[in-house]
Scaffold this motif. Structure first.
Motif, mmCIF file in Angstrom:
data_model
loop_
_atom_site.group_PDB
_atom_site.id
_atom_site.type_symbol
_atom_site.label_atom_id
_atom_site.label_comp_id
_atom_site.label_asym_id
_atom_site.label_seq_id
_atom_site.Cartn_x
_atom_site.Cartn_y
_atom_site.Cartn_z
ATOM 1 N N SER A 176 -5.375 -0.111 -4.267
ATOM 2 C CA SER A 176 -4.315 -0.776 -5.309
ATOM 3 C C SER A 176 -4.176 0.296 -6.650
ATOM 4 O O SER A 176 -4.867 1.166 -6.941
ATOM 5 N N ARG A 177 -2.679 0.476 -6.793
ATOM 6 C CA ARG A 177 -2.204 1.355 -8.014
ATOM 7 C C ARG A 177 -2.183 0.819 -9.400
ATOM 8 O O ARG A 177 -1.560 1.031 -10.098
ATOM 9 N N TYR A 178 -2.653 -0.364 -9.641
ATOM 10 C CA TYR A 178 -2.633 -1.338 -10.862
ATOM 11 C C TYR A 178 -3.730 -0.380 -11.499
ATOM 12 O O TYR A 178 -4.791 -0.205 -11.211
ATOM 13 N N ALA A 221 0.882 -1.210 -0.071
ATOM 14 C CA ALA A 221 -0.091 -0.093 -0.196
ATOM 15 C C ALA A 221 0.995 1.353 0.133
ATOM 16 O O ALA A 221 2.092 1.157 0.348
ATOM 17 N N PRO A 222 0.175 2.487 -0.457
ATOM 18 C CA PRO A 222 1.074 3.603 -0.289
ATOM 19 C C PRO A 222 1.562 3.989 1.099
ATOM 20 O O PRO A 222 0.914 3.239 2.053
ATOM 21 N N MET A 223 2.542 4.586 1.011
ATOM 22 C CA MET A 223 3.130 4.990 2.485
ATOM 23 C C MET A 223 2.142 5.519 3.554
ATOM 24 O O MET A 223 2.318 5.326 4.610
ATOM 25 N N TYR A 224 1.700 6.370 3.053
ATOM 26 C CA TYR A 224 0.588 7.349 3.785
ATOM 27 C C TYR A 224 -0.371 6.069 4.603
ATOM 28 O O TYR A 224 -0.635 6.582 5.681
ATOM 29 N N VAL A 225 -0.745 5.121 3.955
ATOM 30 C CA VAL A 225 -1.616 4.035 4.356
ATOM 31 C C VAL A 225 -1.030 3.601 5.951
ATOM 32 O O VAL A 225 -1.628 3.520 6.950
#
Lengths: 476, 553
Positions: B533-535, B59-63
């Motif tokens: 998700s960043r797909y 997951a992104p860092m902020y998560v």
């Protein structure tokens, strides 16, 4: 000022170079060696941590090539006494067909004869119809059924405790309960005759284990006193060291009861909690079958935790723990066999509920069982070569050889011949089986005689008579 | 109809490859690390007969920051409330020690239960929900409410009917109450009753057990098998019989508690390798053989590798081909726990061994449970006759524990016969295929929606990452409002930042049920902001078509 200082330094340098030229050769050589020595000291380790074994890749490959592991399992000899099981065709009830031969069952722990009870069966059938067989999940994840809750409530009510918790396997009950409370550094005082499930629970807890001689309260008190002096030396540690006594109500391995009243006294004197394993005594001892506490007339709240399986008297599968909510509830998150295992199939829970109903409706069943136990206990006295071990009211008693014939192996073989003799004449018996290398204190080899309410007086007498005959023909 | 399916497979292959390339070339570089993509790049060479696709998108860092923040806030409030309870400002609901035993050493340390008391208690209603029907594709829940913030529950008497069950391990749908299906079980129950009242070695080996053991051995294609009454105990009571002092156990870091307990009870040395990480395993194996036992420097007596077929919290499938080649290279033994994989994967439901097209002889100890795919209870160990004979004489379970209940054994027999086609139908095979289809459909749709889901594309265990502790309760409660029962898991069962929901797809789920769940998830995913998700969703539009094609056959 700055320039003067610069000049001064420069002058010092020039002087140094001059001195260098003027110094004698031996001096220079000595200083050179000293400098090299310092460099060496700087770059070499001054102490040896361990011998460095810098293996070359080739040597490593050779080591890997050379290593030969032991086989996964050692071969088992064809005639290993435990390899060829008795095979029971059909249900293991009062009349049992063992290896194709019809016998009267003196081997299964079906004390109350509930195994083929029609009421129990029809309760299980109804449950099967409604819920199917498996639960497909642990209690936490939709594996809690209304029947489980009902069974827990019924068990708590039957035992007159605040709460009960059920496990899906008898063995896993006490083996999970002990490590839920007792952790590394805690102390457990345990009877040396304790059954294997307790031993495994203790091992899993990684606590400090102190064995006391079987039913020897003086020995237990000696250990408790020792601990007390130990605690005085280190009171800070003592304040966080939990301590427990783990005993069985009716010992599986010896057939005798624990001296509970004395244990309770010791409990309050030395502030130790008591865990009680009641797999054999639950549904057997006491006026209403509540077990050893009822047998001795002891307030059940004085026992911190009672554990029993539902695989003997209740003739179902699984086990339960009961006690005060303060204690029991902890297992719902910490009992490994509870949290991480699929829950009990609902039909087995329903069978256990029905079995409880029957126990509640027929309290005289326990008197009948007791009378039968006493009858066979008496009848088995005085067999030449065999001694009876266990209380007169224990439904599972042991026949041990009066004199060992030297090796355990031979004793087992001898007892097997006695068992075979009885089996041929229609009495199904079995030796008590142990893992010889795993047991902490291995009990002597024995034949276990199990009494159930279904056995008639004639059958009890016949079994006793037959055992006498067998002993005469095999042992003399 | 055989040909189209072959074509389909071809397509599948193709698309995965495309997807892989996409991952590697584009998204991987742009958006940080995807463990799955990385692993695939390394090992999808020769050992695997088909593509082995596993995702562990980060997951992104902020998560992660927000997740820790969530736990931080929870902890601060926990301390505050503990303080209030200590000063009598808040009611103490926790059960208390008996008056007579107040001066005993406390049974629990206060800090041990901090998490339970202050965080778990807030969302406790999402676990142990009692059901009152068969745990099939839908079940009936007993409604319960709390008047004291989850300290106690009260049943309202109302029953929430037909909740879609996404939690039970009913992979093949054998948890059923169909009278015809259960006919033999009914008969055996009437004949045998429920109990055994003895152990296997004493008087508890019934003809039913012999029949079941033969069938299990045939089903798995091995010489012999032994069955035990409880799945958990199959591990914890047999591993100690196989290994002991002077032996080395190499255990996957995510192995189930029962394997861990068995390993601990055995007295052998335990070393942990990273989850499904072959480099980590090989390093441990090499070092173990080269350097031997610590201190004594003796060579290890034997080395045994403990792995699971499908990991129940990650949905990943064991890298069996690589493990087998490692084990052969280093002469170690392999113990494979197929609790979740037996019945659930493989063309005919024979577990991961079949999934990878390998021989059962490649695995030394095949272990599995009957709780999941077979809708029963208990477990088995299968393998060479030597192994099983040894267990018959030395297994803790055979000597000290009550044997398996006969109607339960019959349930396994009937399910297994159905899978093997011995009942004269192809129903078993259909179930396995349906499960595969359902799994792929469900996973693909979740991917498309933009959720982060873990694990192998073929694994019916589907973890959906929620991350933040606050979302655990919110997610499960809202799903229940939509009549869907889900399982949510948080710390300590998962790493602290990776709280998740876990779905178990079943062959019994109909397309409508899955669509209902998916629609609910889509809606809730937007509401709770779960689509991390960043797909790129549009990067593989072909998948839509292919999905449809495959589901129609």
């Amino acid at each position: 000022m700055a320039a003067a200082a610069g000049m001064g330094q420069q002058w010092v340098l020039v002087e140094m170079v001059q001195a260098f030229y003027e110094a004698p050769a031996y001096h220079l050589i000595l200083e050179g060696i000293l400098i090299l020595w310092i460099i060496r000291l700087l770059f070499s380790k001054t102490y040896k941590l361990q011998e460095r074994s810098d293996l070359t890749p080739k040597e490593k490959e050779e080591l890997i090539e050379e290593w030969q592991p032991e086989p996964l399992v050692p071969p088992v000899p064809e005639d290993h006494p435990a390899l060829n099981y008795n095979i029971v065709s059909g249900p293991p009830t009062h009349i049992i067909t063992v290896n194709g031969k019809e016998c009267i069952n003196f081997a299964s722990f079906n004390f109350l004869g509930l195994l083929d009870n029609e009421k129990v069966k029809s309760a299980a059938q109804a449950s099967l119809k409604k819920y199917g067989v498996g639960t497909c999940g642990p209690r936490g994840f939709y594996g809690t059924f209304d029947v489980h809750l009902e069974l827990e409530e019924r068990l708590a009510k039957f035992m007159r405790t605040e709460e009960a918790i059920i496990y899906s396997y008898g063995f896993a009950t006490i083996a999970s309960a002990i490590p839920a409370y007792s952790k590394r550094g805690d102390i457990v005082f345990v009877d040396e005759a304790a059954c294997f499930a307790i031993q495994k629970g203790l091992q899993a807890s990684r606590s400090n284990i102190k064995l006391f001689k079987h039913n020897d309260m003086a020995d237990l008190e000696r250990l408790l006193k020792e601990q007390e002096t130990e605690d005085q030396k280190n009171p800070r540690k003592a304040r966080v060291t939990r301590r427990f006594i783990v005993v069985e109500g009716l010992y599986m391995n010896t057939g005798d009861v624990c001296p509970l009243p004395e244990l309770i006294k010791l409990k309050y004197k030395y502030k130790v909690r008591i865990f009680l394993e009641e797999s054999l005594s639950f549904g057997v001892l006491g006026e209403h079958g509540r077990g050893i506490t009822e047998h001795f007339g002891i307030n059940i709240d004085d026992i911190d935790l009672i554990s029993a399986n539902m695989e003997n008297s209740l003739a179902s599968i699984g086990g339960f723990c009961c006690g005060r909510s303060f204690i029991i509830d902890h297992q719902r998150l910490s009992g490994q066999g509870y949290c991480f295992s699929a829950s009990l199939p609902p039909l087995l829970a329903a069978a256990a509920i029905e079995a409880l109903n029957i126990m509640e409706d027929n309290p005289d069943i326990f008197q009948i069982l007791r009378a039968k136990c006493e009858r066979i206990h008496k009848a088995l006295q005085g067999i030449s070569g065999l001694k009876v071990v266990g209380e007169s009211f224990s439904p599972a008693l042991h026949l041990q050889l009066e004199e060992s014939c030297g090796s355990r192996e031979n004793d087992v073989k001898l007892l097997k011949r006695v068992v075979d003799y009885c089996m041929n004449s229609g009495i199904a018996l079995t030796q008590a089986r142990y893992l010889e290398k795993e047991e902490k204190c291995l009990p002597s080899p024995s034949i276990r005689v199990v009494v159930t309410v279904e056995q008639t007086e004639q059958e009890l007498d016949k079994a006793a008579l037959l055992l006498k005959e067998a002993a005469r023909s095999v042992l003399n | 109809m055989a040909n189209p399916s072959a074509v389909c497979n071809g397509h599948l292959h193709h698309h995965h490859q495309k997807q892989n390339n996409l991952l590697k070339s584009g998204i991987y570089k742009k958006n940080g690390i995807t463990k799955g993509a990385k692993k695939n790049g390394v090992s999808n060479g020769t050992v695997y007969k088909k593509k082995f696709v596993e995702h562990f998108e980060q997951a992104p860092m902020y998560v992660a920051v927000l997740t820790f923040l969530g736990f931080g806030v929870g902890t601060i409030f926990g301390y505050l409330r503990d303080f209030m309870r200590a000063w009598g400002l808040e009611k103490r609901n926790i059960a208390a020690e008996r008056e007579q035993q107040k001066d005993f050493v406390p049974l629990y340390q206060d800090f041990e239960n901090f998490y339970t008391r202050n965080l778990y208690m807030r969302i406790r209603d999402n676990w142990n929900r009692p059901i009152c029907s068969v745990p099939g594709p839908q079940f009936d829940l007993m409604e319960r409410v709390t008047d004291d913030y989850n300290w106690t529950f009260r049943f309202t008497g109302r029953i929430i009917k037909n909740v879609i069950n996404m939690g039970s391990y009913n992979y093949l749908g054998f948890a059923e109450t169909d009278v015809n299906a259960l006919k033999t079980v009914t008969i055996e129950l009437q004949k045998y009753g429920t109990g055994i009242c003895s152990t296997r070695q004493e008087m508890g080996t019934l003809d039913k057990h012999v029949e079941l053991e033969k069938l299990v051995a045939t089903f798995l294609g091995v010489e012999d098998a032994m069955v035990f009454g409880m799945g958990f105990a199959t591990n914890s009571m047999n591993i100690p019989a196989l290994v002991g002092k002077g032996c080395l156990i190499l255990s996957d870091e995510l192995n189930h508690t029962s394997l861990v307990l068995g390993a601990r009870l055995s007295g052998a040395t335990i070393r942990i390798f990273k989850h499904n990480n072959m480099q980590s395993l090989e390093t441990l194996l090499r070092d173990a053989i080269i350097y031997g036992q610590p201190r004594s420097r003796r060579a290890w007596r034997k080395i045994i590798i403990l792995v699971e077929g499908i990991y129940s919290m990650e949905g990943s499938i064991v890298r069996l081909p690589e493990i087998v080649s490692l084990k052969k290279k280093y002469k170690a033994y392999l113990y494979l726990d197929e609790a979740h994989s037996i019945g659930a994967v493989g063309a005919t439901g024979r577990g991961v061994v079949e999934y990878f097209g390998m021989s059962p002889d490649d695995v030394d100890v095949l272990m599995g449970t009957f709780t999941k795919s077979f809708g029963a209870a208990g477990g088995y160990i299968a393998g060479k006759k030597d192994l099983v004979d040894f267990l018959r004489t030395h297994s803790h379970s055979a000597v000290y524990a009550t044997s398996m209940c006969p109607p339960v054994a019959e349930q396994i027999i009937r399910a297994m016969k159905c899978l093997m086609g011995l009942d004269g139908t192809t129903q078993g095979l259909q179930r396995v295929r349906q499960l595969g289809k359902n799994t792929r459909y469900f996973r693909r749709r979740l991917h498309e929606m933009g959720f982060i889901i873990y694990g192998n594309d073929d694994s019916p265990v589907v973890p959906l990452l929620l991350y933040m502790p606050g979302k655990i309760g919110a997610f499960a409660r809202r799903m229940l409002e939509k009549n869907i029962g889900v399982v949510v898991v948080g710390f300590p069962a998962t790493p602290i930042t990776e709280s998740r929901a876990r779905f178990c797809v079943s062959a019994a789920h109909t397309r409508e049920m899955l669509d209902t769940v998916l629609n609910a998830l889509d809606e809730l995913g937007d509401f709770l902001h779960l689509k991390y998700s960043r797909y790129s969703k549009s990067s593989h539009p072909e998948l839509y078509e292919e999905t449809r094609l495959e589901l129609e056959d």
